[in-house]
Motif scaffolding. Sequence first.
Motif, mmCIF file in Angstrom:
data_model
loop_
_atom_site.group_PDB
_atom_site.id
_atom_site.type_symbol
_atom_site.label_atom_id
_atom_site.label_comp_id
_atom_site.label_asym_id
_atom_site.label_seq_id
_atom_site.Cartn_x
_atom_site.Cartn_y
_atom_site.Cartn_z
ATOM 1 N N LEU A 197 0.832 -1.203 0.000
ATOM 2 C CA LEU A 197 0.000 0.000 0.000
ATOM 3 C C LEU A 197 0.865 1.252 0.000
ATOM 4 C CD1 LEU A 197 -2.682 -1.107 2.630
ATOM 5 C CD2 LEU A 197 -2.921 -1.077 0.140
ATOM 6 N N ARG A 198 1.989 1.213 0.723
ATOM 7 C CA ARG A 198 2.873 2.380 0.768
ATOM 8 C C ARG A 198 3.505 2.629 -0.597
ATOM 9 N NH1 ARG A 198 2.076 5.866 3.640
ATOM 10 N NH2 ARG A 198 1.987 4.464 5.425
ATOM 11 N N SER A 397 -7.395 1.645 -1.767
ATOM 12 C CA SER A 397 -7.764 2.855 -1.016
ATOM 13 C C SER A 397 -8.529 2.477 0.254
ATOM 14 C CB SER A 397 -8.623 3.777 -1.879
ATOM 15 O OG SER A 397 -7.875 4.333 -2.919
ATOM 16 N N PHE A 398 -9.437 1.502 0.137
ATOM 17 C CA PHE A 398 -10.188 1.035 1.310
ATOM 18 C C PHE A 398 -9.249 0.384 2.320
ATOM 19 C CE2 PHE A 398 -14.391 0.317 -1.231
ATOM 20 C CZ PHE A 398 -14.458 1.681 -1.448
ATOM 21 N N ALA A 399 -8.324 -0.441 1.815
ATOM 22 C CA ALA A 399 -7.383 -1.141 2.697
ATOM 23 C C ALA A 399 -6.477 -0.147 3.415
ATOM 24 C CB ALA A 399 -6.546 -2.122 1.883
ATOM 25 N N ARG A 400 -6.028 0.862 2.694
ATOM 26 C CA ARG A 400 -5.173 1.879 3.298
ATOM 27 C C ARG A 400 -5.928 2.659 4.376
ATOM 28 N NH1 ARG A 400 -6.174 6.570 3.907
ATOM 29 N NH2 ARG A 400 -6.968 6.710 1.795
ATOM 30 N N LEU A 401 -7.205 2.989 4.123
ATOM 31 C CA LEU A 401 -8.018 3.676 5.129
ATOM 32 C C LEU A 401 -8.129 2.836 6.395
ATOM 33 C CD1 LEU A 401 -9.905 6.160 5.694
ATOM 34 C CD2 LEU A 401 -11.791 4.703 4.933
ATOM 35 N N ALA A 402 -8.362 1.542 6.230
ATOM 36 C CA ALA A 402 -8.473 0.646 7.386
ATOM 37 C C ALA A 402 -7.141 0.510 8.113
ATOM 38 C CB ALA A 402 -8.977 -0.722 6.935
#
Length: 629
Positions: A197-198, A397-402
């Motif tokens: 994600l990074r 984007s969802f995974a990063r938010l979580a």
Amino acid sequence: MKEDLHKINDIKYYGKISPFLRAQERSLNYYNKLKTLDNRFALFRLISTITLLAIVVNYAQKSSSTTIFILIILFLSFCLMTSWAHNAIQARQKKWKAIALSYNLSEARLQRDFAFITLHKSPWHDECVKTPAAHVYSSDLDIHTQLYSLLNTCSTQNGSEKLFTLLLDSGIHPEDTNTVIERSNKAQLLKSKTRLLRHFEAMRLNESFLQNYYKLNEKKQENENEESKEYSIFSNVFRIVYAFVSIFAWFIILLPAFKQFLSSGNTEAFLNPIFLYTGFLILGTLIFTPITNLAAKVSQSSKTIQEIIANLNNNETIADNLNFSFLKKSAKRQIKSLNFLLDIVSLRGNPIFWVTLHIFLPFDALVCLILQFKIKKFITKLELWENELIDFDLIASFARLASENPKSRFLTLLDRKQANDQQIECENIGHPLIATHKRICNSIKLNKNSPVVLLTGSNMAGKSTFLRTLGTNIVLANMGAPVFADKFIFPAFRLLCAIRIDDSLSDGTSYFYAEVKRLHFILNSLDDNNKNPGFFLIDEIFRGTNNKERYIGSWHIIHALFEKNSFGFISTHDLALTELDKNDKRLINMHFREHIEGEALAFDYLIKEGPCPTTNALYIMKQNGLPVP
């Protein structure tokens, strides 16, 4: 850049330095070391190139043609290797600079520093934000401003556009439950892949990526026009013929000239064939431009996919569960070979490399010919991979938010199965746009026997924020994104808001008339036979009219809402309305209140049962110097 990266270094996270800032410092250290190496290597490259050139010129005056040729080849090879090494250092430097900025953005998102987030938004951000007039909840919930900015870390424009479309549509036309669950499950898998994600977000922040985007964007229309030509039979055949002519010309013009130069040392006899062959090369750059343009267009998607593959190489289980065709072994090999070819084509921009290779082979003709067949072979797969990349962009984007918000959670299959239109329940629900250390959470539970809540409370006590908390989490849940609650048992509601209503001077519309139109729309929307129940959020009902008519209008609106297949909240300052629950138990009274600490008002922002027993308007007036008792 340095000021940006250190902008919020003094921010504390739960009494400690944030892990994002610690990681940012490490990334900055790598970046600074590479920057120093870059400067030293540039100086070494300059001095060594001048020295080697002087040696070649000195020996050229007293050596044979064969020796001169070998020296020239060695000089060009040295220039090529040092250029490649320098580019590699600069590429890593840009990468770590982007990673450092990504960590800084994570800290800004953690602190909900929307000014900093907006400063580093995607270059396509404004193009994606296209809100329809009078959207039923976008303005009310800050969807198109803060929530989209918080969510959008997509590395593709199409991914950003799909995210924005989902934000606007999921509260109006909720998607099929299976689709939402599949999206949530995939995002849940990626949540722990923080390195992926990074690096995925860092791609969007990388200077090389952005330069390529702007370059492609400038040629967008040109590329669209060329696209119709790229796969026409005549164009393909013509390029194939020309490629073979170029190869033939290399054999009959350039190769004999080299042999003659090496045997005789006659420079003049060598120059004419060189000029003639150079004409072929220049013409070839024009003829193969549509292919190289297409290569530049394809490269962003293929390089992005390659980054995903590289970060999931040791996680075959996750790759299989994500179920993207570009993660299959055969696709990985094809993408790797395509990227290798695209890397070679990109070197056409290096004049030293271009000149050196054309001494040994007709580089342009061979590479562009192979690329034409390669892209034509993969064009259908490329379209599929690019569509899958959009979906990956969304779930990333969802995974990063979580990942950045440990207090959030994805709804499970059990959560969604428990949800029905007979009751709703949430525990410790908080507003996603408020930083974790400032967020106050609340819990509610309603059933169909009492579907309407009348929310009263003092000014600034938290009524509007609570309404937005519910609405925003409903939108996130309907999308498959993480919600900010320990428990969230809500069906896929259609969301109907009347929270932030604006008058319009251009349309001659007063605030009151705009509110009447919005309430009429809400009631009509709840009348239709939609399979998804409605959830309404009405803030300060009929605030634009007098007490008597506000009471009468509100009374009738509330009783009309009792008959709808819906749940909802209505906030008001009219305490007379709280008496309605005595005659009709379908209404529940809840409130927020203030208390006095010293001479100042203080709020706990916790929802409580019953009508509000306190008011603070006169106190606020007096504290601010108004002539009130």
